[in-house]
Motif scaffolding. Structure first.
Motif, PDB file in Angstrom:
ATOM      1  N   TRP A  55       3.922  -7.299  -6.340  1.00 38.56           N
ATOM      2  CA  TRP A  55       3.909  -6.491  -7.562  1.00 38.56           C
ATOM      3  C   TRP A  55       2.702  -5.559  -7.587  1.00 38.56           C
ATOM      4  O   TRP A  55       2.827  -4.369  -7.886  1.00 38.56           O
ATOM      5  N   ASP A  56       1.515  -6.090  -7.260  1.00 36.62           N
ATOM      6  CA  ASP A  56       0.328  -5.241  -7.356  1.00 36.62           C
ATOM      7  C   ASP A  56       0.294  -4.178  -6.263  1.00 36.62           C
ATOM      8  O   ASP A  56      -0.207  -3.062  -6.480  1.00 36.62           O
ATOM      9  N   GLU A  59       2.552  -1.393  -7.554  1.00 34.72           N
ATOM     10  CA  GLU A  59       1.893  -0.595  -8.588  1.00 34.72           C
ATOM     11  C   GLU A  59       0.827   0.319  -7.979  1.00 34.72           C
ATOM     12  O   GLU A  59       0.655   1.460  -8.410  1.00 34.72           O
TER      13      GLU A  59
END
Length: 293
Positions: A55-56, A59
């Motif tokens: 996820w990071d 992003e």
């Protein structure tokens, strides 16, 4: 000027090497970033996990692509990876919960919202980047990793690369824009074949189908990506951005709308310093020197 990064081996999660800068936080070590000769190099760097995308990481990539659009000193982008694969897909471990804000039980709408705000937003960031984006695929690209490559404007693949639509194998439908991207690249029948069976597609076959622009020996991937990216970085940046937008929109619009968009884009382009340089260089019979403005 420093030379463009020379990629390390990639992993099946859609990653290949790019220049490394000193990490400021943990995510910086997972998404290497460097700008060289007008090219922003973004390198997935989780080789032990075949560059499965967290996820990071996602992003951070979205943010880097937005930064590239806004930075006049960046005129092309390369997405690559380290290890033996490009990107093995999404790594859901450590992702925000798909349920409610309090982490409670999932309710109808949670998954669709997660997909819209996650995989779809990620692929849209590539498609909407105002600079040309090259995928340098060094190994296996599976799931969202394959769609990351297909969303790029140009795709270079090492001979060892392969592409896999893994979703049906897991009892899932393609996400990250797969059912939007593939039919536009290779037609609905071929797209359904790849998505229904989930077979690995070698780089040479992917090129034959039209998913890849060029296949090169593994040892020449970084060099070829650098050459292509620097050619783009030396080009008329605004004209390339508007050309990208016109082509991306062309299959979703009627002829009248497409022609109107083309006329508007040409109107905008003709006011740029690069257009004036292009005309002047033609009249003066010399190579143009574009500044990206």
């Amino acid at each position: 000027m420093t030379s463009a990064p020379s990629p390390r081996a990639a992993s099946p999660a859609g990653e290949s090497p790019a220049p490394a800068a000193g990490p400021a936080d943990p995510v910086d070590s997972l998404i290497l970033h460097a700008t060289d000769n007008g090219v922003s190099w973004l390198t997935l760097n989780r080789p032990d996990a075949m560059n499965a995308l967290t996820w990071d990481q996602r992003e951070r990539l979205i943010g880097r692509l937005a930064d590239a659009s806004a930075d006049p000193d960046v005129r092309a982008v390369v997405i690559t990876a380290t290890g033996k694969g490009f990107c093995a897909g999404a790594d859901l471990r450590g992702s925000p919960p798909a349920g409610g804000a309090d982490g409670g039980d999932r309710v109808p709408g949670d998954v669709a919202r997660m997909i819209r705000n996650g995989a779809q937003r990620f692929i849209a960031a590539v498609l909407d980047c105002e600079k040309p984006v090259i995928a340098a695929v060094n190994g296996t690209a599976a799931g969202i990793g394959a769609h990351l490559a297909f969303a790029c404007d140009l795709v270079l693949a090492a001979e060892s690369a392969r592409f896999i639509e893994v979703f049906a194998r897991r009892g899932l439908v393609p996400d990250g824009g797969g059912a939007y991207l593939l039919p536009r690249l290779i037609g609905p029948q071929r797209a359904k074949e790849l998505m229904f069976f989930g077979d690995a597609v070698p780089a040479a076959e992917a090129a034959r189908l039209g998913l890849v622009n060029r296949v090169v020996p593994d040892g020449e991937l970084a060099k070829t990506a650098r050459e292509w990216a620097e050619r783009l970085a030396a080009g008329p940046t605004r004209a390339l951005a508007l050309t990208k937008a016109l082509v991306n929109a062309s299959l979703d619009t009627d002829r009248g709308t497409a022609f109107a968009a083309e006329a508007t884009a040409q109107e905008i382009t003709m006011t740029t310093a690069d257009a004036q340089e292009g005309v002047a260089s033609f009249v003066e019979r010399r190579p143009p020197t574009y500044r990206g403005r």
